[in-house]
Write an enzyme that holds these catalytic residues in place. Structure first.
Site, PDB file in Angstrom:
ATOM      1  CD1 TRP A  80      10.197 -72.408 -27.297  1.00  0.00           C
ATOM      2  CD2 TRP A  80       9.507 -74.538 -27.357  1.00  0.00           C
ATOM      3  NE1 TRP A  80      11.078 -73.128 -28.066  1.00  0.00           N
ATOM      4  CE2 TRP A  80      10.692 -74.424 -28.123  1.00  0.00           C
ATOM      5  CE3 TRP A  80       8.891 -75.778 -27.265  1.00  0.00           C
ATOM      6  CZ2 TRP A  80      11.270 -75.527 -28.784  1.00  0.00           C
ATOM      7  CZ3 TRP A  80       9.462 -76.870 -27.922  1.00  0.00           C
ATOM      8  CH2 TRP A  80      10.637 -76.736 -28.663  1.00  0.00           C
TER       9      TRP A  80
ATOM     10  CG  ASP B  13       9.264 -73.035 -20.671  1.00  0.00           C
ATOM     11  OD1 ASP B  13      10.414 -73.235 -20.226  1.00  0.00           O
ATOM     12  OD2 ASP B  13       8.899 -73.414 -21.810  1.00  0.00           O
TER      13      ASP B  13
ATOM     14  CE  LYS C 263      16.378 -74.507 -24.267  1.00  0.00           C
ATOM     15  NZ  LYS C 263      16.792 -74.834 -25.639  1.00  0.00           N
TER      16      LYS C 263
END
Ligand code: PMP
Length: 363
Positions: free
Chosen positions: A103, A174, A198
């Site tokens: 990511w 992030d 999530k």
């Protein structure tokens, strides 16, 4: 109703039952209006109350200081990979990236299209990431436009257990897979983003928390719809907001508050992670965690079995016992157990009991 599964998915992840039941109860008729929340105007007073409640619960639970704005955006965390450099990487500037997984690689990739970048730390070894950097390994360029990090690496099961020092350089994080897992100091960051699917709600909305002074640094040579300053000015209602996703975030936050907020979540999450890692460590002749101990994630625990064949059987047999979505990311293999806020401690107990049985019968 069919019995619900013990869903250990990395995302979209299991939601608190209470949040789903609340949605079901008022799905057809939102609070006596005769209209579903799915059908209400994003500019009407009924939806407006939901929008405000979601923001005020976030501010209260995450203790977001008054000089930070709360934005609801679309396009997932992946859109933020591009929006961050589009907004903040001005001509002639460079941005720093702390590399801890796929990511962060994707975030860096988008920034490279737009301007100069620099690597502030990188823990890739032999093609994979088994840890996050130690504080002294991170070198932030004091003139960088910003420094970007991924706080929890969903695929590799690694997590930062400290906030890197970035001086006057805005730290952009992030937090898709670990936001709200415990109390944390928002003021150490310039901007935080997290896809909701999530720890916060369903897919379709991305939370952005941004320090107000950074909105003045937003580039004016990008379309208005992509500027954080536009979204902040319009209170995330510059165009039709993802109303149902924000409504579900509100329901999840109401549950979170009822559970005792982030301090209670931290205890709950640490206990779940301890149960899981203790099981792995106590059966180290069969299960093996590839992650360096100090970098182990409380949100995504990964481990290997002696062979891929056994891993396949483990996943299948767990699934027959209603424990699902345990397969590791396709790029790394193995087993991954996601332990987000909504995952019940009892599910982890069931999984640990199964792990013991499986190691005894197959080991
Ligand atoms: N960052 C992290 C840490 C993630 O785990 C994910 C998704 N698993 C993403 C970014 C990408 O999120 P999205 O699919 O919402 O764009």
């Amino acid at each position: 109703m069919t019995q619900r599964m013990m869903n250990f998915s990395p995302g979209p992840a299991a939601l608190p039952l209470q949040a789903l039941e609340e949605a079901r109860a008022e799905l057809l008729d939102f609070q006596g209006t005769g209209i579903s929340i799915l059908e209400h105007s994003h500019r009407g007073k009924d939806y407006e109350a939901v929008h405000e409640e979601a923001k005020s619960l976030l501010r209260e639970l995450l203790q977001i200081p008054s000089n930070y704005r709360i934005l609801f955006m679309q396009g997932g965390a992946a859109a933020q990979f591009a929006l961050v450099p589009m907004n903040f990487l001005h001509a002639g500037q460079s941005a720093d990236y702390i590399m801890t997984g796929v990511w962060s690689e994707k975030a860096l990739g988008e920034a490279k299209i737009l301007g100069q970048t620099r690597i502030a730390a990188d823990t890739k070894e032999e093609g994979s990431y088994r840890r996050v950097p130690r504080a002294e390994e991170i070198q932030i360029d004091p003139s960088a436009a910003y420094a970007h990090m991924t706080t929890n690496n969903t695929i590799y099961g690694t997590q930062f257990h400290y906030v890197p020092e970035s001086g006057a350089v805005p730290l952009i994080a992030d937090m898709s897979s670990d936001i709200a897992w415990k109390p944390f100091d928002v003021s150490k960051f310039g901007l935080i983003y997290a896809g909701a699917q999530k720890n916060l709600g369903p897919a379709g909305v991305t939370l952005v928390i941004v320090r107000e002074d950074l909105l003045e640094r937003v580039r004016s040579d990008i379309p208005k719809i992509f500027r954080y300053s536009t979204i902040a000015k319009e209170d995330s209602l510059q165009n039709t907001a993802p109303t149902f996703a924000i409504y579900m975030v509100r329901n999840v936050l109401k549950w979170l508050k009822g559970q005792g907020g982030l301090a209670a979540m931290e205890t709950r999450n640490r206990n779940k992670a301890a149960m899981l890692y203790d099981a792995v460590d106590s059966m180290s002749d069969f299960y093996r965690c590839p992650v360096e101990k100090a970098s182990r994630s409380t949100m995504n625990a990964v481990f290997r079995l002696p062979s891929e064949e056994l891993e396949k059987r483990f996943v299948a047999e767990a699934s027959a016992r209603r424990m699902v979505n345990l397969k590791g990311h396709r790029s790394v293999g193995g087993i991954r157990v996601s332990l987000y806020n909504a995952i019940e401690p009892a599910w982890v107990e069931s999984l640990v009991a199964f792990m013991k049985e499986f190691a005894q019968t197959q080991g």
